[in-house]
Design a protein around this motif. Sequence first.
Motif, PDB file in Angstrom:
ATOM      1  N   PHE A   1      -9.283   8.751  -3.111  1.00 44.70           N
ATOM      2  CA  PHE A   1      -8.905  10.111  -2.727  1.00 44.70           C
ATOM      3  C   PHE A   1      -9.678  10.571  -1.506  1.00 44.70           C
ATOM      4  N   MET A   2      -8.971  11.337  -0.655  1.00 43.72           N
ATOM      5  CA  MET A   2      -9.621  11.957   0.498  1.00 43.72           C
ATOM      6  C   MET A   2      -8.753  13.115   0.970  1.00 43.72           C
ATOM      7  N   GLU A   3      -9.392  14.219   1.362  1.00 44.93           N
ATOM      8  CA  GLU A   3      -8.652  15.303   1.991  1.00 44.93           C
ATOM      9  C   GLU A   3      -8.551  15.015   3.484  1.00 44.93           C
ATOM     10  N   THR A   4      -7.377  15.302   4.054  1.00 44.86           N
ATOM     11  CA  THR A   4      -7.104  14.960   5.441  1.00 44.86           C
ATOM     12  C   THR A   4      -6.512  16.158   6.189  1.00 44.86           C
ATOM     13  N   SER A   5      -6.519  16.056   7.494  1.00 46.84           N
ATOM     14  CA  SER A   5      -5.808  17.011   8.336  1.00 46.84           C
ATOM     15  C   SER A   5      -5.241  16.265   9.532  1.00 46.84           C
ATOM     16  N   ALA A   6      -3.920  16.188   9.590  1.00 46.84           N
ATOM     17  CA  ALA A   6      -3.284  15.549  10.745  1.00 46.84           C
ATOM     18  C   ALA A   6      -3.477  16.409  11.990  1.00 46.84           C
ATOM     19  N   LEU A   7      -3.450  17.738  11.828  1.00 43.71           N
ATOM     20  CA  LEU A   7      -3.608  18.640  12.957  1.00 43.71           C
ATOM     21  C   LEU A   7      -4.985  18.500  13.596  1.00 43.71           C
ATOM     22  N   ALA A   8      -6.024  18.557  12.776  1.00 42.29           N
ATOM     23  CA  ALA A   8      -7.400  18.481  13.282  1.00 42.29           C
ATOM     24  C   ALA A   8      -7.917  17.047  13.370  1.00 42.29           C
ATOM     25  N   ASN A   9      -7.088  16.085  12.975  1.00 44.10           N
ATOM     26  CA  ASN A   9      -7.470  14.672  12.978  1.00 44.10           C
ATOM     27  C   ASN A   9      -8.731  14.432  12.145  1.00 44.10           C
ATOM     28  N   LEU A  10      -8.703  14.936  10.918  1.00 43.23           N
ATOM     29  CA  LEU A  10      -9.821  14.777   9.992  1.00 43.23           C
ATOM     30  C   LEU A  10      -9.478  13.738   8.930  1.00 43.23           C
ATOM     31  N   ASN A  11     -10.260  12.674   8.889  1.00 43.00           N
ATOM     32  CA  ASN A  11     -10.162  11.639   7.867  1.00 43.00           C
ATOM     33  C   ASN A  11      -8.846  10.869   7.877  1.00 43.00           C
TER      34      ASN A  11
ATOM     35  N   GLY B   1       0.830  -1.195   0.000  1.00 39.34           N
ATOM     36  CA  GLY B   1       0.000   0.000   0.000  1.00 39.34           C
ATOM     37  C   GLY B   1       0.863   1.244   0.000  1.00 39.34           C
ATOM     38  N   ALA B   2       0.307   2.335  -0.495  1.00 41.88           N
ATOM     39  CA  ALA B   2       1.023   3.610  -0.517  1.00 41.88           C
ATOM     40  C   ALA B   2       0.032   4.739  -0.293  1.00 41.88           C
ATOM     41  N   MET B   3       0.394   5.644   0.598  1.00 43.99           N
ATOM     42  CA  MET B   3      -0.390   6.857   0.794  1.00 43.99           C
ATOM     43  C   MET B   3       0.392   8.007   0.173  1.00 43.99           C
ATOM     44  N   LEU B   4      -0.156   8.559  -0.890  1.00 47.99           N
ATOM     45  CA  LEU B   4       0.480   9.630  -1.659  1.00 47.99           C
ATOM     46  C   LEU B   4      -0.086  10.956  -1.163  1.00 47.99           C
ATOM     47  N   VAL B   5       0.786  11.806  -0.609  1.00 43.98           N
ATOM     48  CA  VAL B   5       0.327  12.992   0.121  1.00 43.98           C
ATOM     49  C   VAL B   5       0.814  14.273  -0.550  1.00 43.98           C
ATOM     50  N   TYR B   6      -0.103  15.248  -0.652  1.00 45.39           N
ATOM     51  CA  TYR B   6       0.273  16.590  -1.079  1.00 45.39           C
ATOM     52  C   TYR B   6      -0.349  17.598  -0.116  1.00 45.39           C
ATOM     53  N   ASP B   7       0.119  18.838  -0.198  1.00 41.58           N
ATOM     54  CA  ASP B   7      -0.332  19.917   0.683  1.00 41.58           C
ATOM     55  C   ASP B   7      -1.289  20.804  -0.113  1.00 41.58           C
ATOM     56  N   ILE B   8      -2.534  20.919   0.332  1.00 40.68           N
ATOM     57  CA  ILE B   8      -3.524  21.685  -0.428  1.00 40.68           C
ATOM     58  C   ILE B   8      -3.193  23.176  -0.476  1.00 40.68           C
TER      59      ILE B   8
ATOM     60  N   SER C   1      -6.214  20.026   5.308  1.00 42.15           N
ATOM     61  CA  SER C   1      -7.537  20.538   4.944  1.00 42.15           C
ATOM     62  C   SER C   1      -8.090  21.497   5.993  1.00 42.15           C
ATOM     63  N   ASP C   2      -7.521  21.508   7.196  1.00 39.61           N
ATOM     64  CA  ASP C   2      -7.964  22.458   8.211  1.00 39.61           C
ATOM     65  C   ASP C   2      -7.673  23.896   7.813  1.00 39.61           C
ATOM     66  N   LEU C   3      -6.778  24.092   6.826  1.00 40.06           N
ATOM     67  CA  LEU C   3      -6.426  25.437   6.364  1.00 40.06           C
ATOM     68  C   LEU C   3      -7.267  25.884   5.173  1.00 40.06           C
ATOM     69  N   ALA C   4      -8.208  25.040   4.747  1.00 37.40           N
ATOM     70  CA  ALA C   4      -8.986  25.347   3.544  1.00 37.40           C
ATOM     71  C   ALA C   4      -9.783  26.633   3.675  1.00 37.40           C
TER      72      ALA C   4
ATOM     73  N   GLN D   1      -4.538  26.356  -2.344  1.00 38.31           N
ATOM     74  CA  GLN D   1      -4.059  26.511  -3.705  1.00 38.31           C
ATOM     75  C   GLN D   1      -4.492  25.369  -4.621  1.00 38.31           C
ATOM     76  N   VAL D   2      -4.998  24.292  -4.030  1.00 42.59           N
ATOM     77  CA  VAL D   2      -5.450  23.141  -4.819  1.00 42.59           C
ATOM     78  C   VAL D   2      -6.886  22.835  -4.430  1.00 42.59           C
ATOM     79  N   ASP D   3      -7.782  22.972  -5.388  1.00 35.52           N
ATOM     80  CA  ASP D   3      -9.189  22.708  -5.121  1.00 35.52           C
ATOM     81  C   ASP D   3      -9.416  21.209  -4.940  1.00 35.52           C
ATOM     82  N   GLU D   4     -10.385  20.870  -4.102  1.00 31.83           N
ATOM     83  CA  GLU D   4     -10.682  19.459  -3.853  1.00 31.83           C
ATOM     84  C   GLU D   4     -11.053  18.724  -5.136  1.00 31.83           C
ATOM     85  N   ARG D   5     -11.723  19.420  -6.061  1.00 40.49           N
ATOM     86  CA  ARG D   5     -12.111  18.784  -7.323  1.00 40.49           C
ATOM     87  C   ARG D   5     -10.902  18.365  -8.141  1.00 40.49           C
ATOM     88  N   GLU D   6      -9.802  19.126  -8.037  1.00 39.51           N
ATOM     89  CA  GLU D   6      -8.584  18.758  -8.764  1.00 39.51           C
ATOM     90  C   GLU D   6      -8.003  17.445  -8.245  1.00 39.51           C
ATOM     91  N   GLY D   7      -7.994  17.297  -6.936  1.00 39.53           N
ATOM     92  CA  GLY D   7      -7.513  16.048  -6.358  1.00 39.53           C
ATOM     93  C   GLY D   7      -8.384  14.880  -6.746  1.00 39.53           C
TER      94      GLY D   7
END
Length: 225
Positions: free
Chosen positions: A149-159, A83-90, A123-126, A132-138
């Motif tokens: 695909f899913m937007e996440t936030s490690a800080l807010a513990n979202l998803n 498995g691989a979790m591919l991460v980018y910063d929105i 995603s807590d900064l959305a 800079q990256v819309d959710e639809r693009e992801g």
Amino acid sequence: MEDECDYLFKAVLIGDSAVGKSNLLSRFARDEFRLDSKPTIGVEFAYRNIKVKDKLIKAQIWDTAGQERFRAITSSYYRGALGAMLVYDITRRPTFENLPKWIEELRHFGDPEIVIVLCGNKSDLAGHGIRQVDEREGRTLAERERIWFMETSALANLNVEEAFLHMITQIHDIAVRKNLEAKVGDDCDRGIAPGGGKVILNGLDCHDDEVSATKHSSCTSCINY
């Protein structure tokens, strides 16, 4: 303990530096978040036991360095990863634009059936006007690459939990399917037909037995499937 689990699954976290990979892992493995986290040097990993259906899975998650100077080191760590979790910063478009490079590397070094989850992190900064990256693009990229695909936030513990559990569950389902296919193949070699029938080998009738994905008793310890 290693002998208490049914499967050992290796997965990797990949993506550019400072997208939040280490904090995603620490949030999932230890429910921790560190604002002062340092860049990963080479590779680090953490474990967490997960129950999927009736199986206990030890997830071994490798956190790989995103810096270019470590790429020759970390490429070898794809070996054995299911498995691989591919991460980018929105909030940083270049981390999204670099995803095709990461996907190409993953397709080259990874297992042909590797489970890939695309995470748009922070995603807590959305709602702070710095997205800079819309959710639809992801979502569009994920659909094109046929990955989840899913937007996440490690800080807010979202998803975070949901993203990791989806990856591990999909790996488990593939492992069960492969176990089943292997058993069916063994049964056919012994003259046992799947589905309750029988086959004729050299003129001898061989009755079928039940086909299941359950491992033999000698295989109850952890395996790196």
